[in-house]
Design a protein around this motif. Structure first.
Motif, short mmCIF file in Angstrom:
data_model
loop_
_atom_site.label_atom_id
_atom_site.label_comp_id
_atom_site.label_asym_id
_atom_site.label_seq_id
_atom_site.Cartn_x
_atom_site.Cartn_y
_atom_site.Cartn_z
N TRP A 367 -17.80 -11.13 19.16
CA TRP A 367 -16.97 -12.17 19.83
C TRP A 367 -16.94 -11.89 21.25
N LEU A 368 -16.53 -12.98 22.32
CA LEU A 368 -16.07 -12.72 23.59
C LEU A 368 -15.26 -13.97 23.25
N GLN A 369 -13.92 -13.52 24.01
CA GLN A 369 -12.38 -14.33 24.29
C GLN A 369 -12.24 -14.58 25.83
N MET A 370 -11.87 -15.95 26.32
CA MET A 370 -11.49 -15.68 28.14
C MET A 370 -10.01 -15.61 27.70
N GLY A 371 -8.80 -15.60 28.61
CA GLY A 371 -7.71 -16.37 28.23
C GLY A 371 -6.97 -16.56 29.88
N TRP A 372 -6.61 -17.63 30.40
CA TRP A 372 -5.87 -17.36 31.67
C TRP A 372 -4.33 -18.53 31.84
N PHE A 373 -3.23 -17.82 32.11
CA PHE A 373 -2.27 -18.46 32.37
C PHE A 373 -2.23 -19.74 33.83
N ALA A 374 -2.53 -20.95 33.32
CA ALA A 374 -2.43 -21.76 34.15
C ALA A 374 -0.37 -21.94 34.63
N ILE A 375 0.26 -21.49 34.13
CA ILE A 375 1.13 -21.10 34.87
C ILE A 375 2.11 -19.87 34.03
N PRO A 376 1.79 -18.54 35.05
CA PRO A 376 2.09 -18.01 34.42
C PRO A 376 3.28 -17.28 33.32
N ASN A 377 2.75 -16.28 32.49
CA ASN A 377 3.48 -16.41 31.19
C ASN A 377 4.50 -17.12 30.22
N ARG A 378 3.86 -18.35 30.86
CA ARG A 378 3.88 -19.28 29.68
C ARG A 378 2.85 -19.69 29.46
N LEU A 379 1.91 -21.17 29.90
CA LEU A 379 1.61 -21.63 29.38
C LEU A 379 0.25 -20.76 29.53
N GLN A 380 -0.98 -20.50 28.33
CA GLN A 380 -2.07 -19.97 28.45
C GLN A 380 -3.44 -20.52 27.56
N LEU A 381 -4.58 -20.86 29.06
CA LEU A 381 -6.07 -21.89 28.14
C LEU A 381 -6.43 -20.34 27.60
#
Length: 456
Positions: A367-381
């Motif tokens: 499994w390969l997973q990625m996350g990115w905070f579009a809004i720091p510490n609030r909205l994560q894609l």
């Protein structure tokens, strides 16, 4: 009665100042008569004393207010690690809505569910080196049943008896997560998606009753943490033990090691709440093995195959009464400027089947997973890919595969203490059966999950 209660232990004196507020100085309206008794209709008379005492510990209050209460205005840094007697209470839960659209003959799902309702008691007794961990779990898939999910005792024998630093050498026993792969070592409240991946569930060892040893070594500029365990068997945490149980007499063994070779990883297990300005990396590996007999039905019926998700026991010839299984895992995770990545690869072999003409079986997956905070510490894609491939489903004749492709987003109200997660998953021949993931064997189609999480 004095207005200050002194703590006899010097460590407690340094920790906080305890003030006792007697009844006569409590903020009671002098125009109101003290309530000494009250009559409850249909019951005997209940006698109550005047206002009970309240203790104030440097801003933390403890007392009785229609129930026993401990209250604080802020998150205290109590630094209790050196105190011999300690009790910490935590809890967390996940409430989920799941809807699915899968191909026949599998059935679609559209339900609200309590996926995890956990209550945790942890701390130490007699010495800081002797610790305990108790976790209760309730979930709607088990009806009203509350189960003892974890019960473990740990003893830092290296620090207590050998004069080593804390954490260098310790012993552990009880029911707990077996050391093998990274995905299982994580707490469910640390997930970025609503739950684990299909691959990490397929290659899981889960919990069991065990004797274990753990520690750390410092051969490099960074420490390597390790743990090993001897336990009842693969995925046997909920199995009945004793002479009337469903376990065979073969123990299983597992070991895991991990390190943080680059940067300071931080407190969060996956998401980059720290917004690292420099790369942080965590890596690890694990191994598990066991011999499984048909007499131990809990273990013999637990392994699944690719890609139907049937149990291996259901397709094996009746002449096969035992086999050996070995699993290996390797993982790498990173954090950098709000980005988080997690990658784990698994291998599984089934060998030494005691029947003529049976070949060894080999499955692998990732499994390969990625996350990115579009809004720091609030909205994560979020995005994830999970893949399983192998010949177990055909008993060695040919390879088959299963796929899981997911995307989602998470909104963090207070990091992992309060968050909402939504994810959408496409499944192609699911190889697992998991009520936690809402995935059934052979599922092919779409799965949408929305989840609210809270923890304290």
């Amino acid at each position: 009665m004095p207005s200050a209660a002194r703590c006899e232990e010097e460590s407690l004196q340094e920790l906080f100042t305890a003030e006792y507020i007697p009844p006569e100085t409590s903020p009671i309206d002098p125009t109101v008569e003290p309530r000494f008794s009250e009559i409850i209709s249909g019951q005997d008379e209940i006698y109550l004393d005047d206002r009970p005492p309240t203790f104030v510990f440097d801003g933390v209050r403890a007392g009785y207010d229609d129930g026993f209460v401990i209250a604080s205005k802020r998150n205290e840094d109590l630094d209790l690690s050196d105190l011999p007697f300690r009790l910490k209470i935590n809890g967390w839960g996940q409430i989920r809505h799941t809807t699915s659209d899968v191909a026949d003959p599998n059935v679609d799902l559209n339900q609200f569910q309590l996926k995890r309702g956990r209550l945790i008691f942890s701390g130490s007794a007699f010495t800081p080196d002797f610790s305990y961990y108790i976790q209760l779990d309730g979930r709607s898939s088990n009806g009203d049943t509350v189960r003892l999910l974890d019960y473990s005792l740990s003893y830092d024998i290296g620090h207590r008896r050998l004069g080593l630093e804390r954490g260098v050498l310790g012993l552990r026993t009880g029911k707990y997560k077996m050391p093998f792969h990274m995905a299982r070592s994580l707490s469910g409240k640390e997930f970025e998606f609503t739950d684990r991946s299909m691959a990490s569930t397929f290659f899981d060892v889960n919990r069991s009753f065990a004797w274990g040893v753990y520690g750390k070594i410092d051969p490099l500029p960074f420490p390597i943490f390790w743990e090993a365990a001897l336990f009842n068997g693969l995925v046997t945490g909920g199995a009945e033990t004793g002479s009337s149980g469903t376990l065979d007499d073969n123990f299983a063994f597992s070991v895991r090691a991990h390190a943080e070779p680059i940067g300071e990883w931080g407190e969060s297990a996956l998401a980059d709440f720290e917004q690292h300005k420099h790369l942080a990396m965590r890596c690890g590996c694990g191994f598990a093995t066991s011999k499984i007999d048909r007499a131990g039905t809990s273990e013999f019926n637990s392994l699944r195959v690719v890609d139907s998700g049937q149990t291996l026991a259901s397709i094996l010839p009746l002449t096969v009464n035992s086999y050996d299984v070995s699993l290996f895992s390797v993982d790498v995770s990173t954090k950098y400027r709000g980005w988080s990545t997690s990658f784990e690869y698994y291998f599984r072999t089934v060998s030494s089947m005691d029947a003529p003409g049976m070949s060894n079986l080999f499955d692998h997956g990732l499994w390969l997973q990625m996350g990115w905070f579009a809004i720091p510490n609030r909205l994560q894609l979020l995005t994830r890919w999970s893949h399983i491939e192998g010949n177990s489903g055909t008993l060695g004749a040919s390879n088959q595969s299963s796929e899981e492709i997911s995307g989602g987003l998470a909104w963090y109200f207070r990091e992992n203490h309060a968050k909402a997660v939504m994810d959408l998953t496409y499944l192609d021949d699911a190889s697992i059966s998991s009520s936690s993931l809402d995935i059934n064997p052979g599922d092919r189609g779409w799965l949408a999950r929305s989840q609210i999480q809270f923890s304290f």
